[in-house]
Design a protein around this motif. Structure first.
Motif, PDB file in Angstrom:
ATOM      1  N   ALA A   1       0.826  -1.205   0.000  1.00 21.50           N
ATOM      2  CA  ALA A   1       0.000   0.000   0.000  1.00 21.50           C
ATOM      3  C   ALA A   1       0.861   1.256   0.000  1.00 21.50           C
ATOM      4  O   ALA A   1       0.574   2.213  -0.735  1.00 21.50           O
ATOM      5  N   LEU A   2       1.912   1.262   0.800  1.00 21.45           N
ATOM      6  CA  LEU A   2       2.798   2.425   0.828  1.00 21.45           C
ATOM      7  C   LEU A   2       3.526   2.616  -0.500  1.00 21.45           C
ATOM      8  O   LEU A   2       3.678   3.742  -0.969  1.00 21.45           O
ATOM      9  N   GLY A   3       3.963   1.524  -1.097  1.00 21.97           N
ATOM     10  CA  GLY A   3       4.612   1.610  -2.403  1.00 21.97           C
ATOM     11  C   GLY A   3       3.673   2.141  -3.471  1.00 21.97           C
ATOM     12  O   GLY A   3       4.054   2.976  -4.296  1.00 21.97           O
TER      13      GLY A   3
ATOM     14  N   ILE B   1       1.829   6.712  -6.815  1.00 24.10           N
ATOM     15  CA  ILE B   1       0.746   7.584  -7.258  1.00 24.10           C
ATOM     16  C   ILE B   1       1.079   9.050  -6.968  1.00 24.10           C
ATOM     17  O   ILE B   1       0.855   9.926  -7.809  1.00 24.10           O
ATOM     18  N   ILE B   2       1.617   9.314  -5.794  1.00 25.74           N
ATOM     19  CA  ILE B   2       1.963  10.689  -5.430  1.00 25.74           C
ATOM     20  C   ILE B   2       3.044  11.244  -6.354  1.00 25.74           C
ATOM     21  O   ILE B   2       2.947  12.380  -6.818  1.00 25.74           O
ATOM     22  N   ARG B   3       4.067  10.438  -6.629  1.00 21.85           N
ATOM     23  CA  ARG B   3       5.176  10.903  -7.475  1.00 21.85           C
ATOM     24  C   ARG B   3       4.863  10.794  -8.957  1.00 21.85           C
ATOM     25  O   ARG B   3       5.586  11.341  -9.794  1.00 21.85           O
ATOM     26  N   LYS B   4       3.797  10.066  -9.308  1.00 24.05           N
ATOM     27  CA  LYS B   4       3.364   9.856 -10.693  1.00 24.05           C
ATOM     28  C   LYS B   4       4.442   9.209 -11.562  1.00 24.05           C
ATOM     29  O   LYS B   4       4.545   9.483 -12.748  1.00 24.05           O
ATOM     30  N   GLU B   5       5.255   8.377 -10.916  1.00 25.10           N
ATOM     31  CA  GLU B   5       6.259   7.609 -11.641  1.00 25.10           C
ATOM     32  C   GLU B   5       6.668   6.417 -10.791  1.00 25.10           C
ATOM     33  O   GLU B   5       6.481   6.404  -9.587  1.00 25.10           O
ATOM     34  N   ILE B   6       7.201   5.428 -11.461  1.00 26.07           N
ATOM     35  CA  ILE B   6       7.694   4.249 -10.745  1.00 26.07           C
ATOM     36  C   ILE B   6       9.207   4.257 -10.869  1.00 26.07           C
ATOM     37  O   ILE B   6       9.745   4.193 -11.967  1.00 26.07           O
ATOM     38  N   THR B   7       9.873   4.347  -9.738  1.00 23.93           N
ATOM     39  CA  THR B   7      11.330   4.356  -9.714  1.00 23.93           C
ATOM     40  C   THR B   7      11.842   3.003  -9.239  1.00 23.93           C
ATOM     41  O   THR B   7      11.062   2.130  -8.849  1.00 23.93           O
ATOM     42  N   ILE B   8      13.139   2.852  -9.256  1.00 13.21           N
ATOM     43  CA  ILE B   8      13.742   1.604  -8.795  1.00 13.21           C
ATOM     44  C   ILE B   8      13.409   1.366  -7.326  1.00 13.21           C
ATOM     45  O   ILE B   8      13.230   0.237  -6.901  1.00 13.21           O
ATOM     46  N   TRP B   9      13.284   2.423  -6.538  1.00  8.50           N
ATOM     47  CA  TRP B   9      12.959   2.282  -5.114  1.00  8.50           C
ATOM     48  C   TRP B   9      11.544   1.749  -4.927  1.00  8.50           C
ATOM     49  O   TRP B   9      11.293   0.933  -4.044  1.00  8.50           O
ATOM     50  N   THR B  10      10.628   2.188  -5.753  1.00  8.58           N
ATOM     51  CA  THR B  10       9.255   1.695  -5.680  1.00  8.58           C
ATOM     52  C   THR B  10       9.207   0.214  -6.055  1.00  8.58           C
ATOM     53  O   THR B  10       8.517  -0.574  -5.412  1.00  8.58           O
ATOM     54  N   ILE B  11       9.960  -0.155  -7.065  1.00 11.97           N
ATOM     55  CA  ILE B  11      10.021  -1.556  -7.480  1.00 11.97           C
ATOM     56  C   ILE B  11      10.610  -2.408  -6.361  1.00 11.97           C
ATOM     57  O   ILE B  11      10.116  -3.507  -6.079  1.00 11.97           O
TER      58      ILE B  11
END
Length: 54
Positions: free
Chosen positions: A16-18, A23-33
């Motif tokens: 959920a946090l990821g 959603i907040i940053r509107k992008e998926i980064t390596i940290w999100t993955i």
């Protein structure tokens, strides 16, 4: 609370946090993955512990 339940709950919270972070940053980064990978691993370990009766 049993250890496997804690592990599954933590994995769900990480997911959920990821998702919220993406959603907040509107992008998926390596940290999100990495957060998603850790969450999936945590859920898998929790379910394995349940199956093994630990």
């Amino acid at each position: 609370m049993e250890e496997w339940k804690k592990s599954v709950y933590i994995g769900v919270i990480l997911m959920a946090l990821g998702a919220a972070f993406a959603i907040i940053r509107k992008e998926i980064t390596i940290w999100t993955i990495l957060i998603f990978i850790l969450a999936i691993a945590d859920i898998a370990i929790g379910l394995y512990r349940k199956k093994r009766g630990m």
